[in-house]
Design a protein around this motif. Structure first.
Motif, mmCIF file in Angstrom:
data_model
loop_
_atom_site.group_PDB
_atom_site.id
_atom_site.type_symbol
_atom_site.label_atom_id
_atom_site.label_comp_id
_atom_site.label_asym_id
_atom_site.label_seq_id
_atom_site.Cartn_x
_atom_site.Cartn_y
_atom_site.Cartn_z
ATOM 1 N N MET A 31 -6.226 -19.660 -27.634
ATOM 2 C CA MET A 31 -5.502 -20.037 -28.824
ATOM 3 C C MET A 31 -4.223 -20.717 -28.317
ATOM 4 S SD MET A 31 -5.834 -16.851 -31.150
ATOM 5 C CE MET A 31 -7.339 -15.932 -31.527
ATOM 6 N N TYR A 32 -4.184 -21.114 -27.209
ATOM 7 C CA TYR A 32 -2.780 -21.777 -26.646
ATOM 8 C C TYR A 32 -2.713 -23.133 -26.717
ATOM 9 C CZ TYR A 32 -1.511 -17.318 -24.334
ATOM 10 O OH TYR A 32 -1.246 -15.960 -24.014
ATOM 11 N N PRO A 33 -1.708 -23.793 -26.869
ATOM 12 C CA PRO A 33 -0.255 -23.229 -27.058
ATOM 13 C C PRO A 33 -0.172 -22.467 -28.538
ATOM 14 C CG PRO A 33 -0.284 -25.559 -27.707
ATOM 15 C CD PRO A 33 -1.684 -25.304 -27.235
ATOM 16 N N MET A 34 0.587 -21.309 -28.208
ATOM 17 C CA MET A 34 0.943 -20.484 -29.481
ATOM 18 C C MET A 34 2.317 -20.835 -29.677
ATOM 19 S SD MET A 34 -1.396 -17.151 -29.232
ATOM 20 C CE MET A 34 -0.934 -16.807 -31.055
ATOM 21 N N SER A 35 2.804 -20.806 -30.830
ATOM 22 C CA SER A 35 4.238 -20.922 -31.328
ATOM 23 C C SER A 35 4.691 -20.097 -32.236
ATOM 24 C CB SER A 35 4.194 -22.453 -31.722
ATOM 25 O OG SER A 35 3.838 -23.333 -30.776
ATOM 26 N N GLY A 50 7.685 -22.121 -28.184
ATOM 27 C CA GLY A 50 6.387 -22.287 -28.042
ATOM 28 C C GLY A 50 5.877 -21.573 -26.449
ATOM 29 N N ILE A 51 4.603 -21.364 -26.392
ATOM 30 C CA ILE A 51 4.238 -20.825 -25.099
ATOM 31 C C ILE A 51 2.913 -21.502 -24.723
ATOM 32 C CG2 ILE A 51 3.298 -18.794 -26.047
ATOM 33 C CD1 ILE A 51 4.271 -17.441 -23.172
ATOM 34 N N THR A 52 2.357 -21.946 -23.497
ATOM 35 C CA THR A 52 1.221 -22.600 -23.237
ATOM 36 C C THR A 52 0.514 -21.439 -22.321
ATOM 37 O OG1 THR A 52 1.988 -23.228 -20.950
ATOM 38 C CG2 THR A 52 2.638 -24.747 -22.977
ATOM 39 N N ARG A 96 1.794 -19.401 -34.995
ATOM 40 C CA ARG A 96 0.949 -20.550 -35.288
ATOM 41 C C ARG A 96 0.169 -20.506 -33.732
ATOM 42 N NH1 ARG A 96 0.061 -25.962 -33.852
ATOM 43 N NH2 ARG A 96 -1.041 -27.092 -35.712
ATOM 44 N N ALA A 97 -1.301 -20.907 -33.957
ATOM 45 C CA ALA A 97 -2.283 -20.963 -32.924
ATOM 46 C C ALA A 97 -2.717 -22.292 -32.845
ATOM 47 C CB ALA A 97 -3.192 -19.947 -32.969
ATOM 48 N N ARG A 98 -3.138 -22.605 -31.723
ATOM 49 C CA ARG A 98 -4.051 -23.832 -31.654
ATOM 50 C C ARG A 98 -5.089 -23.921 -32.610
ATOM 51 N NH1 ARG A 98 -7.548 -25.281 -26.183
ATOM 52 N NH2 ARG A 98 -8.498 -27.318 -26.936
ATOM 53 N N GLY A 99 -5.163 -25.236 -33.182
ATOM 54 C CA GLY A 99 -6.097 -25.560 -34.401
ATOM 55 C C GLY A 99 -5.607 -25.332 -35.457
ATOM 56 N N GLY A 100 -4.168 -25.137 -35.510
ATOM 57 C CA GLY A 100 -3.430 -25.186 -36.988
ATOM 58 C C GLY A 100 -3.550 -23.727 -37.685
ATOM 59 N N TYR A 101 -3.962 -22.795 -37.042
ATOM 60 C CA TYR A 101 -3.960 -21.489 -37.557
ATOM 61 C C TYR A 101 -2.639 -20.777 -37.767
ATOM 62 C CZ TYR A 101 -8.822 -21.675 -36.813
ATOM 63 O OH TYR A 101 -10.169 -22.325 -36.883
ATOM 64 N N TRP A 102 -2.430 -20.319 -38.879
ATOM 65 C CA TRP A 102 -0.935 -19.725 -39.213
ATOM 66 C C TRP A 102 -1.146 -18.277 -39.774
ATOM 67 C CZ3 TRP A 102 3.520 -22.416 -38.579
ATOM 68 C CH2 TRP A 102 3.491 -23.780 -38.524
ATOM 69 N N GLY A 103 -0.034 -17.397 -39.382
ATOM 70 C CA GLY A 103 0.017 -16.247 -39.993
ATOM 71 C C GLY A 103 0.367 -16.038 -41.666
ATOM 72 N N GLN A 104 0.884 -14.808 -41.845
ATOM 73 C CA GLN A 104 1.310 -14.990 -43.329
ATOM 74 C C GLN A 104 2.812 -14.922 -43.497
ATOM 75 O OE1 GLN A 104 0.893 -12.299 -41.559
ATOM 76 N NE2 GLN A 104 2.357 -11.023 -42.053
#
Length: 112
Positions: A31-35, A50-52, A96-104
């Motif tokens: 899932m990186y990079p995560m932000s 962010g973190i790679t 936020r995770a790679r692929g454009g996934y977001w939490g609530q």
């Protein structure tokens, strides 16, 4: 389907600290990079940190030296340690995770 769940938000006085957590439904190694992003009322969502996959980090100028992003791959969790909080840090914080996934999102309010 990737699911991200943020936690750790709340009300804190100026100068205080909070640690946010972002728990992923699966292995974060893919899932990186995560932000971490944040959105204050009436403002656009902005990148906070962010973190790679290699552990490199980056920060917004406004939080540099006060916030630290880290991860625990074994727990599939990314953290945001926030110190010396200011009223202007008040916002909803999103993972936020790679692929454009977001939490609530989780609300952080800095107020006396």
């Amino acid at each position: 389907q990737v699911q991200l769940l943020e936690s750790g938000g709340g009300l804190v006085q100026p100068g205080g600290s909070l640690r946010l957590s972002c728990a992923a439904s699966g292995s974060i190694s893919s899932m990186y990079p995560m932000s971490w992003y944040r959105q204050a009322p009436g403002k656009q969502r902005e990148l906070v940190a962010g973190i790679t996959v290699g552990g490199s980090t980056n920060y917004a100028d406004s939080v540099l030296g006060r916030f630290t992003i880290s991860r625990d791959n074994a727990k599939n969790t990314v953290y945001l340690q926030m110190n010396r909080l200011k009223p202007e840090d008040t916002a909803v914080y999103y993972c936020r995770a790679r692929g454009g996934y977001w939490g609530q999102g989780t609300q952080v309010t800095v107020s006396s």
